[in-house]
Design a protein around this motif. Structure first.
Motif, short mmCIF file in Angstrom:
data_model
loop_
_atom_site.label_atom_id
_atom_site.label_comp_id
_atom_site.label_asym_id
_atom_site.label_seq_id
_atom_site.Cartn_x
_atom_site.Cartn_y
_atom_site.Cartn_z
N ASN A 69 1.30 -1.50 0.33
CA ASN A 69 0.11 -0.05 -0.13
C ASN A 69 1.37 0.81 -0.06
N CYS A 70 0.51 2.46 -0.50
CA CYS A 70 0.84 3.67 -0.57
C CYS A 70 1.12 4.02 0.60
N VAL A 77 -1.45 -1.00 -4.56
CA VAL A 77 -0.59 -1.31 -5.24
C VAL A 77 0.26 -2.68 -5.51
N LEU A 110 -2.58 1.60 -9.29
CA LEU A 110 -2.15 1.22 -8.85
C LEU A 110 -0.68 1.30 -8.98
N TRP A 111 0.18 0.96 -9.73
CA TRP A 111 1.40 0.65 -10.57
C TRP A 111 2.73 1.45 -8.97
N ALA A 112 3.24 0.11 -8.41
CA ALA A 112 3.92 0.13 -7.36
C ALA A 112 5.14 1.07 -7.69
N THR A 134 5.16 3.37 -2.95
CA THR A 134 4.27 4.93 -3.18
C THR A 134 3.53 4.36 -4.43
N CYS A 135 2.05 4.58 -4.70
CA CYS A 135 1.94 4.64 -5.49
C CYS A 135 2.04 5.33 -7.35
#
Length: 182
Positions: A69-70, A77, A110-112, A134-135
């Motif tokens: 998660n961001c 993410v 949702l890209w980490a 982060t996202c």
């Protein structure tokens, strides 16, 4: 397979794309930058000492600490490796071209990302104490600005949002996954 294809296609939503486009980049109406006296200058790319991206081992350590998660907004993410794998399985349902408009909106959101708290462009190191998961929107929205310049609190002083969300790691072959300890 048909159900997954259908769900992935449905998630490539124009409303998600519009939200994402409104958040990141210099033209964002939501991200306001301010002048901060004494802020470190942006270093020319040719003068930066360290490689910007963390290694796989560092990414694994970051996910063990931060989860999937961001650290800024808490959104779930998904790592690039998961997206690439799913894109190969469902290329029409999960498009990923060179331009934003050619990329799947939800997977883009949702890209980490692995963000430097003191931006790399300002001399920030790849030391794990200077990085958070982060996202894409939070990372690209802040760009090379410091937390003070965008008026954000340091997410390292908040407890990570550790949830049951696995980042869809379970779709990868077992030797490619990041498995979090329960």
């Amino acid at each position: 397979m048909k159900k997954a294809y259908s769900l992935f296609s449905e998630a490539n939503d124009e409303i998600v794309r519009q939200w994402l486009e409104s958040v990141w980049g210099k033209r964002s109406e939501y991200v306001q930058y301010r002048f901060v006296e004494g802020a470190l200058p942006i270093i020319e790319k040719s003068m930066r000492v360290e490689v910007r991206m963390p290694t796989l081992a560092e990414k694994i350590t970051l996910h063990h600490r931060d989860g999937f998660n961001c650290r800024f907004c808490g959104i779930p993410v998904i790592r690039k490796e998961v997206r690439v794998y799913l894109h190969k399985l469902y290329p029409e349902a999960i498009p990923w071209g060179r331009k934003n408009i050619m990329q799947h909106a939800a997977f883009q959101a949702l890209w980490a990302q692995y963000d430097h708290i003191l931006p790399h462009a300002r001399g920030g190191s790849n030391h794990l104490d200077n990085m958070v998961v982060t996202c894409a929107a939070c990372n690209f929205g802040r760009m090379d600005f410091t937390l003070d310049e965008v008026g954000l609190q340091d997410p390292r002083f908040r407890t990570p949002c550790l949830t049951e969300w696995s980042g869809l790691e379970e779709v990868l072959p077992s030797n490619k996954r990041i498995e979090l300890l329960s």
